[in-house]
Design a protein around this motif. Structure first.
Motif, short mmCIF file in Angstrom:
data_model
loop_
_atom_site.label_atom_id
_atom_site.label_comp_id
_atom_site.label_asym_id
_atom_site.label_seq_id
_atom_site.Cartn_x
_atom_site.Cartn_y
_atom_site.Cartn_z
N LEU A 1 -77.25 -20.90 52.19
CA LEU A 1 -76.22 -19.91 51.86
C LEU A 1 -75.15 -20.56 50.99
CD1 LEU A 1 -75.74 -17.93 55.20
CD2 LEU A 1 -77.24 -17.43 53.26
N PRO A 2 -74.57 -19.80 50.05
CA PRO A 2 -73.58 -20.39 49.13
C PRO A 2 -72.41 -21.06 49.83
CG PRO A 2 -74.26 -18.22 48.36
CD PRO A 2 -74.86 -18.39 49.73
N GLU A 3 -71.88 -20.43 50.88
CA GLU A 3 -70.71 -21.00 51.56
C GLU A 3 -71.04 -22.36 52.15
OE1 GLU A 3 -70.41 -16.57 51.48
OE2 GLU A 3 -71.96 -17.99 52.06
N TYR A 4 -72.23 -22.49 52.75
CA TYR A 4 -72.64 -23.77 53.32
C TYR A 4 -72.83 -24.81 52.22
CZ TYR A 4 -75.71 -27.42 55.07
OH TYR A 4 -76.26 -28.64 55.37
N LEU A 5 -73.55 -24.44 51.15
CA LEU A 5 -73.85 -25.41 50.10
C LEU A 5 -72.57 -25.88 49.40
CD1 LEU A 5 -75.83 -27.05 48.48
CD2 LEU A 5 -76.25 -25.05 47.03
N THR A 6 -71.63 -24.97 49.14
CA THR A 6 -70.37 -25.36 48.50
C THR A 6 -69.61 -26.34 49.38
OG1 THR A 6 -70.20 -23.24 47.35
CG2 THR A 6 -68.18 -24.52 47.56
N SER A 7 -69.54 -26.07 50.67
CA SER A 7 -68.82 -26.98 51.58
C SER A 7 -69.53 -28.33 51.66
CB SER A 7 -68.72 -26.35 52.97
OG SER A 7 -67.83 -25.25 52.95
N PHE A 8 -70.87 -28.31 51.65
CA PHE A 8 -71.60 -29.58 51.65
C PHE A 8 -71.27 -30.39 50.40
CE2 PHE A 8 -75.28 -31.70 49.69
CZ PHE A 8 -75.40 -32.78 50.56
N ALA B 1 -81.50 -33.91 42.35
CA ALA B 1 -82.04 -34.92 43.27
C ALA B 1 -81.24 -35.07 44.56
CB ALA B 1 -82.11 -36.26 42.55
N VAL B 2 -80.09 -34.40 44.67
CA VAL B 2 -79.23 -34.57 45.84
C VAL B 2 -79.95 -34.07 47.10
CG1 VAL B 2 -77.12 -33.75 46.96
CG2 VAL B 2 -77.06 -34.47 44.58
N PRO B 3 -80.04 -34.89 48.15
CA PRO B 3 -80.65 -34.44 49.41
C PRO B 3 -79.67 -33.59 50.21
CG PRO B 3 -79.99 -36.74 49.58
CD PRO B 3 -79.70 -36.33 48.17
N VAL B 4 -80.12 -32.41 50.64
CA VAL B 4 -79.26 -31.47 51.35
C VAL B 4 -79.83 -31.20 52.74
CG1 VAL B 4 -78.20 -29.18 51.30
CG2 VAL B 4 -78.70 -30.36 49.16
N PRO B 5 -79.04 -31.42 53.81
CA PRO B 5 -79.49 -31.01 55.15
C PRO B 5 -79.66 -29.49 55.19
CG PRO B 5 -77.64 -32.53 55.28
CD PRO B 5 -77.74 -32.12 53.85
N LEU B 6 -80.67 -29.03 55.92
CA LEU B 6 -81.00 -27.60 55.96
C LEU B 6 -80.93 -27.08 57.40
CD1 LEU B 6 -84.07 -27.67 53.54
CD2 LEU B 6 -81.70 -27.08 52.97
N PRO B 7 -79.72 -26.80 57.90
CA PRO B 7 -79.60 -26.25 59.25
C PRO B 7 -80.15 -24.83 59.30
CG PRO B 7 -77.46 -26.33 58.17
CD PRO B 7 -78.42 -26.99 57.25
N PRO B 8 -80.37 -24.27 60.49
CA PRO B 8 -80.89 -22.90 60.61
C PRO B 8 -79.99 -21.89 59.91
CG PRO B 8 -80.96 -24.03 62.72
CD PRO B 8 -80.18 -24.91 61.80
N LEU B 9 -80.60 -20.87 59.33
CA LEU B 9 -79.83 -19.84 58.61
C LEU B 9 -78.83 -19.15 59.53
CD1 LEU B 9 -82.21 -17.96 56.14
CD2 LEU B 9 -80.15 -19.27 55.60
N ALA B 10 -79.18 -18.95 60.80
CA ALA B 10 -78.26 -18.29 61.72
C ALA B 10 -76.96 -19.08 61.85
CB ALA B 10 -78.92 -18.13 63.09
N LEU B 11 -77.07 -20.41 61.89
CA LEU B 11 -75.87 -21.25 61.99
C LEU B 11 -75.09 -21.22 60.68
CD1 LEU B 11 -74.45 -23.08 64.02
CD2 LEU B 11 -75.68 -25.02 63.05
N GLN B 12 -75.80 -21.27 59.55
CA GLN B 12 -75.13 -21.15 58.25
C GLN B 12 -74.39 -19.81 58.14
OE1 GLN B 12 -77.25 -22.31 54.64
NE2 GLN B 12 -78.86 -23.27 55.89
N THR B 13 -75.02 -18.74 58.65
CA THR B 13 -74.41 -17.41 58.58
C THR B 13 -73.12 -17.36 59.40
OG1 THR B 13 -76.56 -16.37 58.26
CG2 THR B 13 -74.78 -14.95 59.02
#
Length: 398
Positions: free
Chosen positions: A312-319, A349-361
């Motif tokens: 989700l954009p909000e999660y990725l921006t904060s990351f 190439a940046v590695p991004v952690p992928l938590p569950p969508l429910a938590l991102q939401t």
């Protein structure tokens, strides 16, 4: 009754420059020596970073400020010449020879009114247009300051105007402080919900940004674009500073139909600063809210469009704006001709952690509420600033 403008020299008891003081005279325990950066960009006075010098090194008449004294920045880069601040309390400090202290005769003028007038001139670039320039510096001298003419209504009217302007400034300061607190909450919330991306303590799966988002560069801005068929508003690095969007100044660019299809922004796109003279701004990210139709972006901004099935954009921006995310993002950056840059390849190439969508939401909903509060504060501050600007234009002239 016709009000005859008076030069500042006629309504001041003194207008004096400060003293030069090199680094060799700085001591651990002394008197603050105020310099141009002591006057902030919004007209406040800050003593926190002022160097300390011995009181014995300060000539008579150059030590100390009274309430109502005005400190004027008369030498600096040209766009900063003319900044001024008013002293609210007695202050035991000296000041640089690049500054001028004005002490107003309060039987003739209200110091706050005079400082508001000087700030009005500064916003109109009055000092910038009249400063003497040389390489990297400009100056507006004491003689020029003394000759500035000001029209003075009765003192009661001056005080009323100052009260209204101070009220607007207070709203702006409170809004800025509240927004800063709001902006600090989101990173804390991110770490609490997801953990530090550097150590990934919650064991989320990892995906490369390029595999989880569509990553694209922007448009190169050149004079050769004038004949291209389509015109669109576009975002520049100046619109994406400090990890937030500032849409107060939007420019337009001409482009081809193919470029339009490739670079048009949609709500939820993330804009990442690809190049900047300030290394601290490289890699900063902000989410595009879609508030301008058919908008594109320049090549110094990299666009990441997350796949919402995993990000989700909000999660990725904060990351991306987190300490760990930025450290990975700018780790392979380079500096060319004073410009700090990262590449689209680095971003992919940046590695991004992928938590569950429910938590991102859940995170996104809370972040959106915080941002909505910040926007409402900004709206109130903007309204107050507009009222203050209108009052200044009415009182001092447009």
């Amino acid at each position: 009754m016709t009000v005859v403008p008076q030069p500042l020299a006629d309504i001041s008891t003194e207008i004096v420059s400060g003293i030069a003081c090199g680094k060799s005279r700085v001591v651990a325990d002394g008197v603050p020596h105020l310099r141009p950066f002591s006057v902030t960009g919004d007209g406040a006075l800050s003593t926190s970073d002022a160097p300390l010098i011995p009181a014995s090194a300060i000539p008579k008449g150059r030590l100390g400020f009274r309430p109502g004294d005005i400190l004027f920045n008369n030498t600096n880069s040209v766009e900063l010449v003319g900044k001024s601040a008013i002293v609210s309390d007695s202050l035991h400090a000296s000041f640089s020879n690049h500054m001028t202290r004005l002490r107003i005769d309060e039987s003739k003028a209200n110091p706050g009114y005079v400082q508001a007038f000087l700030w009005h001139l500064y916003r109109k670039r009055y000092f910038e247009a009249r400063a003497t320039r040389w390489v990297g510096q400009a100056a507006f001298g004491t003689t020029q300051i003394k000759a500035i003419e000001i029209s003075l209504p009765p003192l009661d009217e001056q005080r009323r105007i100052v009260s209204l302007l101070n009220r607007a400034a207070s709203i702006r300061r409170r809004a800025d402080a509240a927004r800063a607190k709001a902006c600090a909450i989101v990173p804390t919330l991110f770490l609490d919900m997801f953990g530090d991306p550097a150590t990934n303590p919650k064991g989320w799966s990892i995906g490369k940004l390029g595999d989880t988002s569509d990553v694209q560069g922007g448009l190169q801005v050149t004079s050769k674009r004038s004949s291209l068929p389509i015109e669109m508003p576009y975002l520049r690095v100046a619109n994406v500073l400090r990890g937030v969007l500032d849409l107060s100044e939007i420019k337009s660019i001409r482009l081809t139909d193919a470029e339009w299809r490739r670079t048009e922004l949609v709500a939820g796109d993330i804009l990442i600063v690809e190049g900047h003279g300030n290394a601290n701004e490289v890699g900063r990210a902000a989410t595009w809210d879609g508030s301008i139709d058919q908008c594109t972006h320049q090549n110094h901004l990299i666009r990441a469009r997350p796949n919402r099935e995993c990000l989700l954009p909000e999660y990725l921006t904060s990351f991306l704006n987190s300490f760990s995310g930025r450290r990975v993002l700018i780790g392979d950056g380079k500096t060319t001709s004073g410009l700090n840059t990262i590449s689209t390849r680095n971003v992919k190439a940046v590695p991004v952690p992928l938590p569950p969508l429910a938590l991102q939401t859940a995170f996104a909903k809370q972040a959106q509420r915080i941002e909505a509060t910040a926007r409402s504060l900004d709206a109130a501050a903007t309204k107050a600033e507009a009222m203050a600007a209108a009052l200044s234009a009415e009182v001092f002239g447009s």
